[in-house]
Design a protein around this motif. Sequence first.
Motif, PDB file in Angstrom:
ATOM      1  N   ILE A   4       0.835  -1.256   0.092  1.00 21.37           N
ATOM      2  CA  ILE A   4      -0.072   0.003   0.023  1.00 21.37           C
ATOM      3  C   ILE A   4       0.910   1.167  -0.062  1.00 21.37           C
ATOM      4  O   ILE A   4       0.737   2.127  -0.717  1.00 21.37           O
ATOM      5  N   ALA A   5       1.877   1.374   0.928  1.00 18.89           N
ATOM      6  CA  ALA A   5       2.884   2.466   0.810  1.00 18.89           C
ATOM      7  C   ALA A   5       3.735   2.463  -0.490  1.00 18.89           C
ATOM      8  O   ALA A   5       3.997   3.716  -0.933  1.00 18.89           O
ATOM      9  N   LEU A   6       3.828   1.388  -1.176  1.00 19.77           N
ATOM     10  CA  LEU A   6       4.645   1.541  -2.418  1.00 19.77           C
ATOM     11  C   LEU A   6       3.590   2.192  -3.482  1.00 19.77           C
ATOM     12  O   LEU A   6       4.087   2.918  -4.293  1.00 19.77           O
ATOM     13  N   THR A   7       2.259   1.649  -3.561  1.00 22.09           N
ATOM     14  CA  THR A   7       1.302   2.235  -4.296  1.00 22.09           C
ATOM     15  C   THR A   7       1.165   3.749  -4.299  1.00 22.09           C
ATOM     16  O   THR A   7       1.255   4.467  -5.127  1.00 22.09           O
ATOM     17  N   LYS A   8       0.899   4.080  -2.880  1.00 28.04           N
ATOM     18  CA  LYS A   8       0.935   5.482  -2.748  1.00 28.04           C
ATOM     19  C   LYS A   8       2.041   6.268  -3.458  1.00 28.04           C
ATOM     20  O   LYS A   8       1.847   7.408  -3.786  1.00 28.04           O
ATOM     21  N   ALA A 114      13.499   0.943  -1.364  1.00 28.77           N
ATOM     22  CA  ALA A 114      14.146  -0.071  -2.364  1.00 28.77           C
ATOM     23  C   ALA A 114      13.066  -0.621  -3.260  1.00 28.77           C
ATOM     24  O   ALA A 114      13.044  -0.948  -4.234  1.00 28.77           O
ATOM     25  N   TYR A 115      11.982  -1.136  -2.456  1.00 26.74           N
ATOM     26  CA  TYR A 115      10.870  -1.483  -3.311  1.00 26.74           C
ATOM     27  C   TYR A 115      10.335  -0.614  -4.195  1.00 26.74           C
ATOM     28  O   TYR A 115      10.200  -0.786  -5.556  1.00 26.74           O
ATOM     29  N   HIS A 116      10.218   0.575  -3.968  1.00 25.71           N
ATOM     30  CA  HIS A 116       9.832   1.945  -4.813  1.00 25.71           C
ATOM     31  C   HIS A 116      10.712   1.925  -5.806  1.00 25.71           C
ATOM     32  O   HIS A 116      10.357   1.978  -7.157  1.00 25.71           O
ATOM     33  N   ASP A 117      12.133   1.945  -5.553  1.00 20.50           N
ATOM     34  CA  ASP A 117      13.008   2.046  -6.541  1.00 20.50           C
ATOM     35  C   ASP A 117      13.070   1.103  -7.799  1.00 20.50           C
ATOM     36  O   ASP A 117      13.189   1.252  -8.964  1.00 20.50           O
TER      37      ASP A 117
END
Length: 163
Positions: A4-8, A114-117
Amino acid sequence: EVLIALTKSLTKEGFRLKTLVVGDGPDIKLYEKLARPIRDNVIFVGKVPYTELAKYYSMADVFVLPSLSEGLPHVLLEASAAGKPCVATNVNGTSDIVVHGKTGYLVERWNIDAYHDYVKVLLEDEQLSKKMGSTAVQFVKENFSWDVVIDKYEKIYEDIINS
């Protein structure tokens, strides 16, 4: 929570995406509540029959598994076999399936940056994403097909008998 944080964070950067959460569990209501601010971007599919999983893998551009613990996660084997690059937490058996930088990326627990990147790289570079996905298919075939697994078990049993 990580998904959810990644999607945001990705939607704040202007990515137009849908995050599908397949499955359920005891915390699903909490996750649905956390996702309310981005409810147009997160779809909670719920539990689906095994026979329908392939259609969900085919919809994905990237498969993300932010688990805090795993054994040998079949879901990563399935996503890899479906040709999807995977971004997963580097716990237990995930590194047996995800080869960092070749079939996907491994991330340390709770490292949302890191997930985001890594997901961002895969969403922006379609050629890299496809290459990792096809490498993942080959890796799973070479290391986890039934013929390979049976041969490994036979070798273990032979070693035990001969020792």
